[in-house]
Write a protein that holds these residues in place. Structure first.
Motif, PDB file in Angstrom:
ATOM      1  N   ALA A 125       0.815  -1.213   0.000  1.00 26.38           N
ATOM      2  CA  ALA A 125       0.000   0.000   0.000  1.00 26.38           C
ATOM      3  C   ALA A 125       0.846   1.258   0.000  1.00 26.38           C
ATOM      4  O   ALA A 125       0.361   2.325  -0.378  1.00 26.38           O
ATOM      5  N   GLU A 126       2.107   1.158   0.439  1.00 29.29           N
ATOM      6  CA  GLU A 126       3.005   2.302   0.378  1.00 29.29           C
ATOM      7  C   GLU A 126       4.437   1.817   0.187  1.00 29.29           C
ATOM      8  O   GLU A 126       4.767   0.659   0.488  1.00 29.29           O
ATOM      9  N   MET A 127       5.262   2.697  -0.325  1.00 31.61           N
ATOM     10  CA  MET A 127       6.658   2.349  -0.564  1.00 31.61           C
ATOM     11  C   MET A 127       7.429   2.399   0.740  1.00 31.61           C
ATOM     12  O   MET A 127       7.121   3.199   1.627  1.00 31.61           O
TER      13      MET A 127
ATOM     14  N   ASP B 183      -4.683  -7.893   3.508  1.00 30.25           N
ATOM     15  CA  ASP B 183      -4.941  -6.634   4.197  1.00 30.25           C
ATOM     16  C   ASP B 183      -5.048  -5.483   3.199  1.00 30.25           C
ATOM     17  O   ASP B 183      -4.389  -5.467   2.153  1.00 30.25           O
ATOM     18  N   VAL B 184      -5.889  -4.521   3.543  1.00 29.82           N
ATOM     19  CA  VAL B 184      -6.016  -3.286   2.781  1.00 29.82           C
ATOM     20  C   VAL B 184      -5.938  -2.121   3.758  1.00 29.82           C
ATOM     21  O   VAL B 184      -6.211  -2.271   4.951  1.00 29.82           O
ATOM     22  N   VAL B 185      -5.549  -0.964   3.249  1.00 31.92           N
ATOM     23  CA  VAL B 185      -5.436   0.244   4.061  1.00 31.92           C
ATOM     24  C   VAL B 185      -6.628   1.139   3.784  1.00 31.92           C
ATOM     25  O   VAL B 185      -6.946   1.432   2.620  1.00 31.92           O
ATOM     26  N   LEU B 186      -7.295   1.568   4.840  1.00 34.42           N
ATOM     27  CA  LEU B 186      -8.415   2.497   4.718  1.00 34.42           C
ATOM     28  C   LEU B 186      -7.904   3.923   4.881  1.00 34.42           C
ATOM     29  O   LEU B 186      -7.123   4.220   5.791  1.00 34.42           O
TER      30      LEU B 186
ATOM     31  N   HIS C 191      -6.375   2.682  -3.476  1.00 34.94           N
ATOM     32  CA  HIS C 191      -5.646   3.897  -3.091  1.00 34.94           C
ATOM     33  C   HIS C 191      -4.312   4.003  -3.835  1.00 34.94           C
ATOM     34  O   HIS C 191      -3.236   3.815  -3.268  1.00 34.94           O
ATOM     35  N   PRO C 192      -4.376   4.324  -5.122  1.00 34.55           N
ATOM     36  CA  PRO C 192      -3.175   4.226  -5.959  1.00 34.55           C
ATOM     37  C   PRO C 192      -2.253   5.446  -5.938  1.00 34.55           C
ATOM     38  O   PRO C 192      -1.275   5.470  -6.688  1.00 34.55           O
ATOM     39  N   PHE C 193      -2.530   6.456  -5.096  1.00 35.09           N
ATOM     40  CA  PHE C 193      -1.789   7.707  -5.214  1.00 35.09           C
ATOM     41  C   PHE C 193      -0.788   7.909  -4.074  1.00 35.09           C
ATOM     42  O   PHE C 193      -1.082   7.636  -2.914  1.00 35.09           O
ATOM     43  N   ASP C 194       0.400   8.401  -4.453  1.00 28.58           N
ATOM     44  CA  ASP C 194       1.421   8.841  -3.506  1.00 28.58           C
ATOM     45  C   ASP C 194       1.559  10.353  -3.616  1.00 28.58           C
ATOM     46  O   ASP C 194       1.312  10.934  -4.683  1.00 28.58           O
TER      47      ASP C 194
END
Length: 302
Positions: free
Chosen positions: A102-104, A155-158, A168-171
């Motif tokens: 979900a994140e780098m 797991d997913v991030v809300l 949630h594809p944006f950084d």
């Protein structure tokens, strides 16, 4: 295999339903679609509207496929069986590859941001730090609220903004020039780390983090005395679940939710977001599997 009965869309991926279960449309034979949609004869052009060059004939199999797609329906997630269908598809994907993170991961020095839950007071005099307002903006658009389970499989991030399939594809990246003391941040290029609510200070040579560096210290060239906010789309997060070209369209529907949220929060926090070309923020460079989706100049309105 028995004759298919209907065409089903699950997460924008086409499946033909048969008595043996869902059949992936990408593996279906033309005859499967023909039995569903029936033959569709291409319409011959009349002499009046015939083009100067011969028009290629529409392949009958393609015509049948298009006809079948027009009759397709989307999976009804209110039905009891829909969860089982979705779970079966996700298990197939998981057997091949795990979902992307979900994140780098972060490795550079961190600038910790004040959390809105700890109070909203901040200095708003000229030259005063507006870090709490910037932190609130980033948290509202990209922040990590909590982790949840998707069908007990992964797991997913809300986050505060909606995203189709919880992808949630944006950084987010923040660029700060030396003259932007009002931001309360040292000059440089930063990446927002949602799980920490912090900014990672990127080194000048950093490219794989998703945004290219400008001049020394990771500062974006050509920004002058401003602050920039760059939104980068990470395709892998969407493509893992939505394996159709329509997933690219849905990514930009997600971007609409995000940008509307950023506009509203910036207004309330006495900040101004002005859309600009990415080149105005130092021409950020992204890896092939990513894309700069939006870029803003961030200003203090107080």
């Amino acid at each position: 295999m028995t004759a298919p009965r209907d065409l089903l869309f699950v997460a924008d991926r086409r499946f033909v339903l048969s008595d043996d279960g869902p059949l992936d449309a990408d593996a279906a034979r033309p005859g499967d679609f023909a039995s569903l949609a029936g033959a569709v004869e291409p319409v011959a052009a009349t002499a009046a509207d015939a083009p100067a060059r011969p028009r290629p004939a529409l392949d009958p199999d393609v015509a049948r496929l298009l006809s079948a797609l027009r009759r397709g329906t989307y999976l009804d997630y209110a039905s009891a069986s829909s969860t089982a269908v979705d779970e079966a598809i996700m298990r197939t994907y998981l057997a091949a590859d795990p979902p992307p993170a979900a994140e780098m991961p972060w490795s550079g020095p961190l600038a910790w941001l004040p959390h809105p839950a700890h109070g909203t007071g901040e200095r708003r005099s000229a030259g005063g730090g507006r870090t709490p307002g910037i932190g609130r903006l980033l948290l509202s658009g990209f922040g990590h609220l909590r982790t949840a389970s998707f069908l007990g499989l992964f797991d997913v991030v809300l986050k505060p903004v909606p995203s189709k399939g919880v992808r949630h594809p944006f950084d987010a990246y923040v660029t700060v020039e030396p003259g932007a003391a009002w931001a309360g941040l040292a000059p440089g290029t930063y990446r927002y780390v949602p799980s920490l609510h912090a900014l990672e200070h990127l080194a000048a040579e950093t490219v794989e983090a998703g945004i290219g560096a400008g001049d020394e210290g990771g500062r974006a060239a050509g920004l002058g005395t401003g602050v920039g906010l760059v939104v980068v789309a990470v395709f892998d997060r969407v493509h893992w679940r939505y394996r159709e070209p329509a997933g690219y369209r849905d990514l930009y529907l997600d971007l609409g939710h995000l940008t509307a949220t950023l506009d509203a929060v910036a207004e309330d926090a006495s900040l101004r977001l002005t859309p600009v070309e990415p080149a105005a923020l130092g021409a950020p460079v992204v890896a092939l599997e990513r894309e700069v989706a939006a870029a803003y100049r961030l200003e203090d309105r107080t």
